[in-house]
Design a protein around this motif. Structure first.
Motif, PDB file in Angstrom:
ATOM      1  N   GLN A  12       0.824  -1.208   0.000  1.00 35.33           N
ATOM      2  CA  GLN A  12       0.000   0.000   0.000  1.00 35.33           C
ATOM      3  C   GLN A  12       0.858   1.258   0.000  1.00 35.33           C
ATOM      4  OE1 GLN A  12      -2.799  -0.241   3.279  1.00 35.33           O
ATOM      5  NE2 GLN A  12      -3.386  -2.328   2.701  1.00 35.33           N
ATOM      6  N   ALA A  57       1.001   3.946  -3.067  1.00 34.40           N
ATOM      7  CA  ALA A  57       0.656   5.358  -2.855  1.00 34.40           C
ATOM      8  C   ALA A  57       1.754   6.275  -3.373  1.00 34.40           C
ATOM      9  CB  ALA A  57       0.399   5.612  -1.376  1.00 34.40           C
ATOM     10  N   THR A  76      -2.969  10.097  -4.762  1.00 34.06           N
ATOM     11  CA  THR A  76      -2.502   9.320  -3.609  1.00 34.06           C
ATOM     12  C   THR A  76      -3.637   9.110  -2.613  1.00 34.06           C
ATOM     13  OG1 THR A  76      -0.265  10.209  -3.853  1.00 34.06           O
ATOM     14  CG2 THR A  76      -0.836   9.260  -1.725  1.00 34.06           C
ATOM     15  N   SER A 132      -5.439   5.526  -1.589  1.00 32.82           N
ATOM     16  CA  SER A 132      -5.321   5.018  -0.222  1.00 32.82           C
ATOM     17  C   SER A 132      -6.669   4.811   0.450  1.00 32.82           C
ATOM     18  CB  SER A 132      -4.468   5.971   0.623  1.00 32.82           C
ATOM     19  OG  SER A 132      -5.109   7.231   0.745  1.00 32.82           O
TER      20      SER A 132
END
Length: 553
Positions: A504, A508, A520, A524
């Motif tokens: 993750q 991002a 981003t 997320s």
């Protein structure tokens, strides 16, 4: 008659006591200022070395202010731009984050902002800043380089960089301009009926940005809203009032300021009709939500207008104002406490309590009960306690080391190589690294000799020392040795165990190179457990409604 005379005597005596107290205070002020002035005269005249008046007196001023609260600060003329930037959120520069690369021992471009001079000129993540206006930046720290990148709007600087992807040295001419991080970096629909707006700061006119986002989302079919104030450290109090007014009818009290000077006391009420006073609303908060964020979340909680979800807020219930000083200096001065509609002040720390300026965290046991409009119990002190407490997933130690403390810069280098070999990627909302790509990253980490301190090993060492000190170690030595073997430092195992979290973070960072900050955030949100709970709650009207009503006893 006797009672009247007695009261008159009491008033007269009290008046004398207050007058005496006021006279004593004035005397102490004059005395101490005279002593300070005389001491400095003797220092200036007799001290063995020549004094720098700005440094010595500035140190004295800062020491005096440090005995009060951390928000009352002195800004001499050369630093007043810092205070103005704090209040407005604006500064002049090239519009890019920079960071210190541990492996290169040099500052590099980290994240150019969208539609800002750095991105428009062609600067990219990973560019090594060699010089600014022919002045070498080799080995300089972030503060030094940042101060050279900033300057007056409209001025042009030469930035020479080395691009790792090509090994070439490139010089850019970049014209500085006013930079303001967007207060609303992202908003969008989360599903067919729930809107999401992230507000990063309470800068000038930020409520207008939220208003525009709200109207656009409503036109897209929004039936409920999540307002994200996590990590929002506050800003303009008036912008907080305007934001609350979007959801609360005209004439409602939002916040009251109370201080020593009664003429400075003020009650802030909503002044216009709201955009929507009935749409279900969840506000996300955390420990980084402070000041104006707490006014918004606290007022909406006290008025039973929104469900607050997340973790307890910071607890800043103080208000500051700028005061002009001689010779163009400024003083940021704490003048008031603020109180939200229920009458509570959520200040978490008592400053200047007793002698020596000691500060004390207000324990929960000493907080007081107040009531919302519907009669729900809420408390003062210690910030805003959410109606629904949801804690985010904690950051694994290995993830933190890879992203922040790793001197091998293996994560940074992988991202650069990925971006350089992928001209485009999937949309921000759907992009993800494949398992095969993560495996490539893992092998890079293993080959880089990356190491980090494991918290479990630290605690084990402390436990062994304690057992030895108390005389239990020899009896439990075999168990300690078995535990030590099980806690053996195994980077490969940790990379596998924390795969999803590390993926993750990699994802991002990669997305930011293609879609900037908004991308981003959008990417997320797919993994955001607090947001997911907020959406679930908004889709469950009965549960949402019960949270806004007092508990039956």
């Amino acid at each position: 008659m006797k009672r009247t005379i007695f009261l008159a005597v009491c008033v007269f005596v009290a008046g004398q006591l207050f007058a005496q107290s006021d006279k004593d205070h004035r005397f102490k002020v004059v005395k101490n200022l005279e002593v300070f002035n005389t001491i400095y005269k003797h220092l200036d005249l007799l001290y063995v070395d020549t004094l720098d008046a700005d440094e010595v007196v500035g140190t004295a001023i800062n020491a005096m202010l440090s005995s009060l609260d951390p928000y009352t600060e002195y800004y001499p003329e050369e630093n007043t731009s810092d205070l103005k930037e704090m209040f407005t959120g604006k500064f002049a520069g090239i519009g890019s984050l920079v960071r210190f690369n541990h492996k290169l021992k040099n500052v590099v471009i980290e994240e150019p902002y969208e539609n800002m001079p750095a991105a428009e000129a062609g600067l990219r993540r990973g560019d090594i800043i060699l010089s600014i206006n022919d002045s070498s930046m080799a080995g300089k720290d972030v503060a030094y380089v940042s101060s050279r990148l900033r300057g007056d709007a409209g001025t042009t600087i030469k930035v020479k960089v080395k691009r790792p992807a090509t090994g070439k040295t490139i010089q850019f001419k970049v014209t500085r301009r006013t930079v303001q991080n967007p207060p609303v970096p992202f908003y969008g629909m989360q599903g067919s009926e729930t809107g999401y707006i992230q507000l990063n700061s309470f800068n000038e006119n930020c409520s207008k940005d939220v208003r525009r986002a709200f109207i656009e989302l409503k036109n897209q079919g929004m039936k409920s809203l999540v307002l994200d104030l996590r990590g929002n450290g506050g800003g303009s109090e008036m912008e907080a009032v305007r934001l609350v007014n979007m959801f609360v009818p005209k004439g409602k009290l939002v916040v009251s300021n109370r201080g020593k000077q009664k003429r400075a006391n003020h009650d802030y009420l909503t002044t216009v009709e709201p955009l929507d006073s009935v749409m279900p609303l969840v506000v996300l908060v955390n420990g980084g939500s402070a000041s104006s964020s707490e006014i918004v979340s606290g007022a909406l909680q006290d008025l039973d207008r929104a469900v607050i979800l997340g973790t307890r807020t910071y607890g800043k219930g103080l208000v500051q104002m700028p005061v002009d000083l001689p010779y163009n200096g400024l003083l940021k001065l704490t003048t008031n406490k603020y109180y939200i509609p229920s009458g509570r002040c959520i200040q978490a720390v008592n400053y200047n309590r007793g002698r020596g300026g000691k500060s004390e965290q207000i324990p929960d046991s000493l907080t007081n009960i107040f009531y919302t409009a519907n009669g729900r119990e809420v408390r003062d002190g210690g910030g805003i306690t959410p109606d629904v407490v949801i804690r985010p997933d904690s950051l694994a130690n290995i993830t933190y080391y890879l992203s922040v403390l790793d001197t091998t810069e293996v994560m940074h280098d992988y991202i650069l190589d990925y971006v350089n070999t992928h001209p485009k990627i999937a949309p921000a909302a759907t992009f993800d690294l494949t398992d095969a790509e993560y495996e490539q990253f893992k092998q890079r980490v293993l080959a880089s000799n990356f190491t980090y301190d494991r918290e479990s090993e630290k605690y084990l060492k402390d436990l062994i020392k304690l057992a030895q000190f108390e005389g239990y170690y020899e009896d439990a030595k075999e168990e300690f040795e078995n535990l030590k073997r099980k806690l053996n430092h195994n980077v490969e195992k940790d990379l596998d165990f924390n795969k999803e979290q590390i993926k993750q973070m990699l994802t991002a960072d990669i997305v930011s190179d293609y879609y900037f900050q908004r991308g981003t955030i959008e990417n997320s949100l797919r993994h955001d457990k607090q947001l997911k709970e907020a959406i679930r709650l908004l889709q469950t009207p009965d549960e949402y409604g019960k949270l806004l009503m007092p508990e039956k006893k």
